[in-house]
Design an enzyme around this catalytic site. Structure first.
Site, mmCIF file in Angstrom:
data_model
loop_
_atom_site.group_PDB
_atom_site.id
_atom_site.type_symbol
_atom_site.label_atom_id
_atom_site.label_comp_id
_atom_site.label_asym_id
_atom_site.label_seq_id
_atom_site.Cartn_x
_atom_site.Cartn_y
_atom_site.Cartn_z
ATOM 1 N N HIS A 1 0.841 -1.206 0.000
ATOM 2 C CA HIS A 1 0.000 0.000 0.000
ATOM 3 C C HIS A 1 0.875 1.254 0.000
ATOM 4 C CE1 HIS A 1 -3.859 2.004 1.799
ATOM 5 N NE2 HIS A 1 -3.264 2.769 0.886
ATOM 6 N N PHE B 1 3.267 6.372 -4.659
ATOM 7 C CA PHE B 1 4.532 6.993 -5.062
ATOM 8 C C PHE B 1 4.314 8.168 -6.023
ATOM 9 C CE2 PHE B 1 7.691 3.262 -4.042
ATOM 10 C CZ PHE B 1 7.479 3.487 -2.690
ATOM 11 N N ARG B 2 3.049 8.481 -6.320
ATOM 12 C CA ARG B 2 2.676 9.743 -6.996
ATOM 13 C C ARG B 2 3.079 9.850 -8.456
ATOM 14 N NH1 ARG B 2 -1.058 10.502 -3.390
ATOM 15 N NH2 ARG B 2 -0.446 11.502 -1.444
ATOM 16 N N ASN C 1 -4.377 5.607 -7.593
ATOM 17 C CA ASN C 1 -4.885 6.990 -7.676
ATOM 18 C C ASN C 1 -3.792 7.977 -8.070
ATOM 19 O OD1 ASN C 1 -3.775 6.464 -5.123
ATOM 20 N ND2 ASN C 1 -4.846 8.182 -4.216
ATOM 21 N N HIS D 1 -10.973 0.722 0.338
ATOM 22 C CA HIS D 1 -10.874 1.902 1.213
ATOM 23 C C HIS D 1 -12.303 2.195 1.638
ATOM 24 C CE1 HIS D 1 -9.299 6.184 2.050
ATOM 25 N NE2 HIS D 1 -10.512 6.102 2.539
ATOM 26 N N HIS E 1 -6.326 -0.081 5.750
ATOM 27 C CA HIS E 1 -6.194 0.879 6.862
ATOM 28 C C HIS E 1 -7.405 0.931 7.801
ATOM 29 C CE1 HIS E 1 -8.098 3.154 3.729
ATOM 30 N NE2 HIS E 1 -7.005 3.605 3.178
ATOM 31 N N ASP F 1 0.721 2.899 3.690
ATOM 32 C CA ASP F 1 -0.120 3.957 3.117
ATOM 33 C C ASP F 1 0.724 5.218 2.951
ATOM 34 O OD1 ASP F 1 -2.247 5.253 1.987
ATOM 35 O OD2 ASP F 1 -3.436 5.395 3.816
ATOM 36 N N HIS G 1 2.849 14.467 0.549
ATOM 37 C CA HIS G 1 2.495 15.774 -0.014
ATOM 38 C C HIS G 1 3.580 16.754 0.429
ATOM 39 C CE1 HIS G 1 -1.556 14.564 -1.172
ATOM 40 N NE2 HIS G 1 -1.697 13.996 0.006
HETATM 41 ZN ZN LIG Z 1 -3.840 4.713 0.540
#
Ligand SMILES: [Zn+2]
Length: 459
Positions: free
Chosen positions: A70, A73-74, A104, A193, A251, A324, A328
């Site tokens: 989970h 890494f953007r 995502n 989620h 999570h 997770d 940012h």
């Molecule tokens: Zn996540």
């Protein structure tokens, strides 16, 4: 390729913690010799002596390299925050040798082409081995079904991620028929989620009425409430029981969800659960001191919940730890509540943090390999990974259980350069890491010039 004898090790698996010797033959684990067996005079095969570099671990703990299923890494789309190169390097320093990236990103990973694009971006740039989850939408169950027809060994993604409730990334699945199709998929794990969108919207509306644009961060667990989690998780569990889904609840943050999962596992043994170090360390009281730095979804709940999660870690209701890891920039975090993005970086200290919790709570250390590698390897059918056994990939992590360290900003490898754990003291610093039999971390530092991570394969 080297040959190593790791001597004087405290070998830790999900089944035992014993003094012994482990040999590395090329990229694989050669053999394991436990001191207690040697004493009894019945070693299964002789310990090799010629042609091996001997490394004395001085009693430190040797366990399988961590598998973190989970991470965010953007990449692509948000590489100002983080990218595969920087974050996988941080993972390796934290004893994690395999990661699975969440869908995502921008564009979101909701097609096979998008999965392939991400693979080509990670190739040659990942310090850990890597795999990807595909995201579910209201309309892509057909694509996923088609891809699964290739069988497990031809699989291009590890599992299917479903946002039952919105998070960052806008991949909300809210159509009942789409959810039904996804939960009916066979031979693949469904990651959920769980936060109920309607509940959150209503709570947010009330908070806006009261505070306008100046909502205090202490309201995060009130807006992203316990009820939102419980409602959504209850629905996911109920559906998974009805359809026999291999459901993995991501999570988990509340005592109630832990209890529901415990009960649901009796009805459907394919149900598993994850929590992250954040929920084992922090409580809602931390929103007044750390504010945006612990704004994550789901929110951190009460100390009672933290206690319940620690118990669920002990008794196996929680199956895996996912970091997770969701970085940012501090400049983005420095915004009013509604504009402040949710998510925190954590992967570099996920293993020491959970190790510390286990020490504090007297949770058997054998839980750690189960949580960090063995269960994930089994659940996702990862080939050659997750266990300390002859013939498995020599992905190994050495930690010093008797040492402690304080998380310092200057030691963080994240592109965003901060961590909510700064100033916290943990046990078990990661000292040495092997990836495919190569020493890649020594004395807590990267020892190779460039990334050597490979794509993970399934069996
Ligand atoms: Zn996540």
């Amino acid at each position: 390729m080297g040959r190593y004898l790791l001597e004087n090790a405290t070998i830790l698996t999900g089944e035992y913690m014993e003094e012994g010797i482990l040999s590395v033959d090329g990229d694989r684990i050669g053999g394991i010799w436990l001191k207690k067996d040697l004493k009894e005079g019945t070693p299964s095969s002789p310990i090799p002596s010629e042609g091996y570099e001997r490394i004395d671990l001085g009693g430190k703990i040797l366990l399988a390299g961590g598998i973190d299923a989970h991470v965010h890494f953007r990449e692509p789309g948000m590489t100002g925050k983080a990218d595969f190169f920087t974050e996988s390097r941080a993972a390796l320093l934290g004893g994690i040798t395999s990661v699975f990236d969440m869908p995502n990103t921008n564009p979101p990973t909701v097609s096979i082409e998008a999965v392939r694009d991400k693979k080509s971006m990670a190739r040659g740039r990942s310090w850990t081995d890597y795999g990807f989850h595909i995201g579910a939408t209201n309309s892509n169950a057909g694509i996923i079904t088609e891809a699964l027809r290739k069988g497990v060994s031809g699989r291009e993604f590890a599992a299917v991620k479903v946002f039952m409730g919105s998070s960052t990334g806008n991949m909300l699945v809210d159509s009942e028929s789409a959810l039904g199709e996804i939960f009916s998929l066979k031979d693949v794990r469904i990651l959920v989620h769980c936060e109920d969108e309607a509940t959150i919207r209503e709570n947010l509306r009330k908070a806006c009425e009261q505070y306008g644009e100046d909502i205090p961060f202490t309201l995060h667990p009130v807006i992203r409430s316990r009820k939102a989690c419980i409602r959504s998780t209850a629905k996911a569990l109920e559906t998974a029981i009805a359809k026999g889904t291999a459901l993995h609840v991501l999570h988990v943050t509340t005592a109630e969800e832990a209890e529901m999962i415990r009960a649901a596992k009796i009805h459907n043994p394919l149900i598993t659960a994850e929590t992250s170090a954040n929920y084992l360390l922090f409580t809602d009281a931390d929103y007044s001191s750390l504010g945006a730095k612990v704004k994550c979804n789901p929110s951190v709940k009460s100390s009672r919940d933290r206690e319940a999660l620690r118990e669920a870690l002990r008794d196996g209701v929680i199956d895996t730890i996912g970091s997770d890891h969701a970085p940012h920039l501090l400049s983005e975090k420095d915004a009013p509540y509604r504009k402040c993005p949710s998510g925190v970086p954590s992967i570099q200290h996920s293993l020491p943090a959970v190790f510390t919790v286990c020490m504090e709570e007297d949770i058997p250390l054998t839980r750690i390999p189960s949580l960090f590698s063995e269960k994930a390897a089994s659940m996702f059918g990862i080939s050659g990974k997750g266990f300390l056994r002859p013939g498995m990939d020599a992905d190994l992590t050495v930690i010093d259980k008797d040492a402690i360290f304080t998380v310092r900003k200057e030691d963080l490898a994240y592109k965003c350069g901060w961590s909510p754990y700064e100033g916290m003291t943990f046990s078990a610093p990661v000292q040495t890491v092997f990836l495919h039999g190569e020493k890649v971390v020594g004395d807590g530092h990267i020892t190779i010039p460039s990334p050597t991570g490979k794509e993970l394969l399934y069996r």
